[in-house]
Design a protein around this motif. Structure first.
Motif, mmCIF file in Angstrom:
data_model
loop_
_atom_site.group_PDB
_atom_site.id
_atom_site.type_symbol
_atom_site.label_atom_id
_atom_site.label_comp_id
_atom_site.label_asym_id
_atom_site.label_seq_id
_atom_site.Cartn_x
_atom_site.Cartn_y
_atom_site.Cartn_z
ATOM 1 N N LEU A 163 63.117 46.738 64.372
ATOM 2 C CA LEU A 163 64.224 47.396 65.049
ATOM 3 C C LEU A 163 64.945 48.352 64.111
ATOM 4 N N ALA A 164 65.725 49.262 64.700
ATOM 5 C CA ALA A 164 66.559 50.155 63.899
ATOM 6 C C ALA A 164 67.581 49.327 63.124
ATOM 7 N N PRO A 165 67.866 49.680 61.854
ATOM 8 C CA PRO A 165 68.827 48.906 61.051
ATOM 9 C C PRO A 165 70.186 48.737 61.740
ATOM 10 N N MET A 166 70.690 49.776 62.411
ATOM 11 C CA MET A 166 71.984 49.642 63.066
ATOM 12 C C MET A 166 71.904 48.704 64.266
ATOM 13 N N MET A 167 70.745 48.669 64.926
ATOM 14 C CA MET A 167 70.567 47.712 66.011
ATOM 15 C C MET A 167 70.669 46.294 65.468
ATOM 16 N N VAL A 168 70.066 46.063 64.317
ATOM 17 C CA VAL A 168 70.116 44.746 63.694
ATOM 18 C C VAL A 168 71.563 44.381 63.345
ATOM 19 N N GLU A 169 72.320 45.339 62.826
ATOM 20 C CA GLU A 169 73.727 45.075 62.512
ATOM 21 C C GLU A 169 74.496 44.680 63.754
ATOM 22 N N LYS A 170 74.245 45.344 64.860
ATOM 23 C CA LYS A 170 74.964 45.052 66.092
ATOM 24 C C LYS A 170 74.611 43.670 66.649
ATOM 25 N N LEU A 171 73.442 43.161 66.267
ATOM 26 C CA LEU A 171 73.014 41.847 66.750
ATOM 27 C C LEU A 171 73.480 40.709 65.856
ATOM 28 N N ALA A 172 74.075 41.029 64.725
ATOM 29 C CA ALA A 172 74.356 40.015 63.704
ATOM 30 C C ALA A 172 75.133 38.826 64.253
ATOM 31 N N ASP A 173 76.227 39.069 64.972
ATOM 32 C CA ASP A 173 77.041 37.969 65.487
ATOM 33 C C ASP A 173 76.254 37.103 66.447
ATOM 34 N N ARG A 174 75.408 37.720 67.244
ATOM 35 C CA ARG A 174 74.648 36.967 68.242
ATOM 36 C C ARG A 174 73.507 36.171 67.621
ATOM 37 N N LEU A 175 73.106 36.539 66.428
ATOM 38 C CA LEU A 175 72.017 35.838 65.768
ATOM 39 C C LEU A 175 72.500 34.720 64.853
#
Length: 327
Positions: A163-175
């Motif tokens: 995934l795009a790095p910023m997408m991963v950042e946006k998922l951080a709380d959910r992961l």
């Protein structure tokens, strides 16, 4: 941001909508809540990385959740060939052939069931670019839903790497641990204490490349995966759907490549998602994990909802079901 209202999730309504979505998602026969991750606008890149979602409640046939249809230049995904084999609910379970007596018996094994359509130009994108993106999506689905390490350890790192790095950042709380229900669409997780049988899951479905309203290349996917679980005493169970869990997901993958965005926004993003599970363990499902239906208390109707024939739940060409078989 021009495409989503600011501070969407600061409102009481939005918090309640998300609470309902998380509550309903991993029910045994219904997980129909959709989300759209915010487009990485220039304003968002300069300000916050907080996740913005729009909870969508629309369903009608296979119209996609943003209401758009594939563009005229986009290749239509071939209609998935479905089995007409009946589901023998009370058939004897054979752990060496766990999908026997289910419609999934005629599906392809593992990654063989994830086959992109022929690549042709779509919008401003060449056939080669479309083909490359579909292959990336194919690898994402294989990793997220078939990779045994991801399934059994719950570690989404191999998925996030695609995934795009910023997408991963946006998922951080959910992961974060304990939030598994919030990231159900990122990867499948087998419930702790359960193991899959040493056979490939069975897969059926399709993917369709198109252009969305933001002129982005997207691939809309619709796949069903049947997983076969070990059971301590299979001879005492009622039939194959006590150990076979069925998961259907419609996920939109977006390709972000506009140079006006920051470098870490480039790559694959999740778009809208929708899901449904059939014949799964309710308690573990409500925690965000996949488990077999034999774990349900007697009388739980997780594998036999009355809204339609059982075989229909194996058909990717019907509208996403909206039944709920868990208490």
């Amino acid at each position: 941001m021009a495409d989503l209202p600011p501070d969407l999730f600061d409102s009481d309504w939005a918090r309640e909508a998300e609470r309902r979505a998380l509550r309903d998602h991993r029910r045994a026969t219904r997980v129909r809540k959709a989300r759209r991750l915010a487009r990485p606008s220039r304003g968002a890149l300069l300000s916050t990385l907080a996740l913005s979602l729009a909870v969508v409640l629309m369903w009608a046939g296979f119209a996609f959740l943003d209401g758009t249809a594939p563009s005229a230049s986009a290749p239509s995904a071939s209609t998935a060939s479905t089995s007409t084999a009946p589901l023998r609910k009370n058939a004897e379970i054979d752990p060496t052939r766990p999908f026997a007596d289910t419609p999934a018996a005629m599906w392809r094994e593992g990654a063989g069931g994830i086959e992109p359509p022929p690549a042709i130009p779509v919008g401003k994108y060449s056939a080669e670019q479309v083909g490359q993106f579909m292959e990336r999506v194919r690898q994402l689905i294989i990793t997220a839903r078939l990779d045994r390490t991801v399934l059994e350890t719950g570690d989404p790192a191999p998925v996030l790497a695609l995934l795009a790095p910023m997408m991963v950042e946006k998922l951080a709380d959910r992961l974060a641990p304990g939030h598994e229900r919030k990231a159900w669409y990122v990867s499948e997780r087998i419930a702790p204490g359960f193991r899959l049988l040493p056979v490939q899951p069975r897969v059926i479905g399709s993917m369709t490349p198109t252009i969305n309203a933001e002129d982005e290349l997207v691939v809309r996917t619709n796949y069903l995966v049947a997983y076969a679980f070990e059971a301590p005493e299979p001879q005492k169970l009622d039939g194959p759907m006590d150990i076979v869990a069925l998961v259907r997901q419609e996920i939109e993958f977006r390709w972000i490549d506009d140079p006006k965005y920051a470098a870490d926004a480039m790559g694959v993003w999740f778009g809208e998602v929708d899901g449904f599970s059939y014949a799964v363990g309710c308690a573990q499902g409500n925690l965000g994990f996949l488990a077999p239906a034999y774990t349900n208390p007697p009388g739980t109707n997780s594998a036999t909802p009355s809204a339609r024939r059982s075989e229909e739940y194996f058909d990717p060409n019907i509208p996403m079901p909206n039944e709920d078989g868990c208490p």
